[in-house]
Each structure stands twice: as C-alpha cells, then as structure tokens.
Design a protein around this motif. Sequence first.
Motif, short mmCIF file in Angstrom:
data_model
loop_
_atom_site.label_atom_id
_atom_site.label_comp_id
_atom_site.label_asym_id
_atom_site.label_seq_id
_atom_site.Cartn_x
_atom_site.Cartn_y
_atom_site.Cartn_z
N ASN A 147 4.50 7.31 -14.11
CA ASN A 147 2.77 6.78 -14.26
C ASN A 147 2.91 5.46 -14.94
O ASN A 147 2.09 4.64 -14.65
CB ASN A 147 2.36 7.67 -15.14
N PHE A 195 4.18 2.99 -12.44
CA PHE A 195 3.05 2.65 -11.43
C PHE A 195 1.92 1.80 -11.73
O PHE A 195 1.46 0.76 -11.03
CB PHE A 195 2.25 4.00 -11.10
N VAL A 196 1.62 1.92 -13.16
CA VAL A 196 0.37 0.95 -13.70
C VAL A 196 1.05 -0.49 -13.90
O VAL A 196 0.55 -1.48 -13.64
CB VAL A 196 0.09 1.60 -14.93
N GLY A 237 0.83 -2.25 -10.11
CA GLY A 237 -0.43 -2.69 -10.62
C GLY A 237 -0.53 -3.99 -11.26
O GLY A 237 -1.14 -4.73 -10.43
N VAL A 278 3.07 5.90 -3.70
CA VAL A 278 2.17 5.78 -4.61
C VAL A 278 2.08 4.32 -5.02
O VAL A 278 1.46 3.63 -5.28
CB VAL A 278 2.67 6.82 -5.83
N SER A 304 0.24 2.32 -2.65
CA SER A 304 -1.32 2.38 -2.95
C SER A 304 -1.66 1.46 -4.31
O SER A 304 -2.61 0.74 -4.27
CB SER A 304 -1.80 3.79 -3.25
N MET A 305 -0.72 1.38 -5.36
CA MET A 305 -1.02 0.73 -6.70
C MET A 305 -1.02 -0.58 -6.25
O MET A 305 -1.80 -1.43 -7.03
CB MET A 305 -0.01 1.31 -7.59
N GLY A 349 -3.80 -3.51 -7.05
CA GLY A 349 -3.17 -4.50 -7.95
C GLY A 349 -3.50 -6.01 -7.34
O GLY A 349 -4.02 -6.73 -7.86
N PHE A 370 -6.86 0.38 -14.29
CA PHE A 370 -5.43 1.15 -14.26
C PHE A 370 -5.35 2.08 -15.26
O PHE A 370 -4.33 3.02 -15.39
CB PHE A 370 -4.31 -0.05 -14.48
N PHE A 411 -5.87 5.52 -13.89
CA PHE A 411 -4.89 6.15 -13.25
C PHE A 411 -3.66 6.69 -14.35
O PHE A 411 -3.00 7.61 -14.35
CB PHE A 411 -4.18 5.10 -12.32
N ASN A 460 -1.29 8.90 -8.20
CA ASN A 460 -0.45 9.49 -9.19
C ASN A 460 -0.30 10.84 -9.59
O ASN A 460 0.62 11.29 -9.86
CB ASN A 460 -0.34 8.44 -10.20
N TRP A 503 -5.57 6.79 -0.22
CA TRP A 503 -5.77 5.65 -1.09
C TRP A 503 -4.98 4.38 -0.63
O TRP A 503 -5.46 3.16 -0.71
CB TRP A 503 -4.86 6.00 -2.52
#
Length: 238
Positions: A59, A62-63, A67, A136, A139-140, A144, A165, A168, A190, A220
């Motif tokens: 996670n 991902f951010v 992102g 994922v 999508s992020m 972003g 973010f 998420f 996520n 997404w």
Amino acid sequence: MDFSIRRVNALFKKEAKDLSRNINVLFMCVLPIMLCFMYSKLFGGSQEGKLFILNVCLNMNFVLVPGFITAMIIAEEKEKNTLRTLMLAAVSPLEFLVGKAMIILLISLGTNILMFFIMGMGLLYLGWFIIVTILVVISMMEFGAVVGIISENQMSTGTIGMPIFMIFLMIPFFIRINDVFRRIAELLPNYNAEILMNRIFTNEAIGINFAYNIAVILAWIIIGAGVFTWIYSKKKLD
C-alpha cells in the motif's frame, strides 16, 4: 492520431535520466523496501504476520511511487514549460502517459517483487502476485497523472494529492472500526488487491469473489484513463 513508439521511447529515456538524478524520488522508491526489511525482522515470524507486513508495504509503495512520483514528474514538466511543448508536438494522451509511466511501472514492479522475496513468500504465488500488483500500479499511476496535470508545480502535488492518496492508504486500516469504512474500502483498488493477496496466499479457490475484486481494479483503470484523457485534452485546448 497514430500511436508512435518513437515518441514513447523518447519520453521514456528522458524520464529515466531525470529520475536517476532526483534524490527525493529515489528515496521514495527505496522507503517501502527499507520498511519491509525492517518490519520483516521485527514482526514477520508467522505467515499471517508476513502477509500483513507485505500488504502494508505494498500500500505504501502504491501511494508513493505510482501515485506521488507520477504526479511529481508531470508537474515538473509544467514547471519547465515542456508539457505545453509536448502537447503542441501532437503527443497524444496515451503516448504521454505510457512514456511517463513505463519507468514508474518498472520501478514499482521491481520494488513489489523485491518485497515479495524479502518476506519469504513462496514462488508458487509469484505469477498472481505480479498480475494483481501491476493492475493496481496502473490505476494509481493514472490518478497520479491526473494530480500532476492539474497541479501548478511539484509543491502543489502534495497539497492536492495528499488527501486523495491518504484515502487509499488509510481507509483499509480503519475497516475494523465500522462498516462505513469497510464499504468504502471495498471500492478501492488497493484494498481489493489486499483481499486477493490474502486469498491467493491461503490457496483459496478462484471463484466469483476473485472476479469481483479484479473487476473493481479494472474499473479504476478505465475511470482513471478516461479522467486523464479528458483533462489532458482540455489542457491542450487551453
């Protein structure tokens, strides 16, 4: 407009060179790996503990990488006035996004796989792990990119992107508080990836629940692509 591999390749090479010189970006790429390694030594004894740590670090990755870094590199183009040049050079939204995103995708995928091995997960699950995390990440990256293209500069990406973010990142931690957080989390890509990871690593049979989780992530991706294309085209007209 035809999709040009040459334009995409030029954007990719430019981005790879720029990212290699950016200390802040490099730190954000390394941070999830550092935390994964540290947490694995402190709390990674049981299979459940390993899976929890892996999901937390995924996670975070991902951010931070798909992102925030995607937002920062696009906002940087605006600061340097090169975004306008690219738009006037007839670079399509897809070419722009793919050219910028390829290096981010490779970094994110490499980070995720490295964390997979740090946590000592079985090779049996690596294929599904790569497929789910790539979806994922895509999508992020799209959202972003949306944050980056609506931000005036790199500094403002934090102001605009942080509330987005953090939803998420934090909502999945609050699912045990009440059903409202759980219902919101069930709509996030996520969190659906986290559910898929839990099912995959516990050898649950692939069924309708897998289809729902994948469908949410794909939705997404479609929404993100549509939003970015609309904003990019609007900026181009402006």
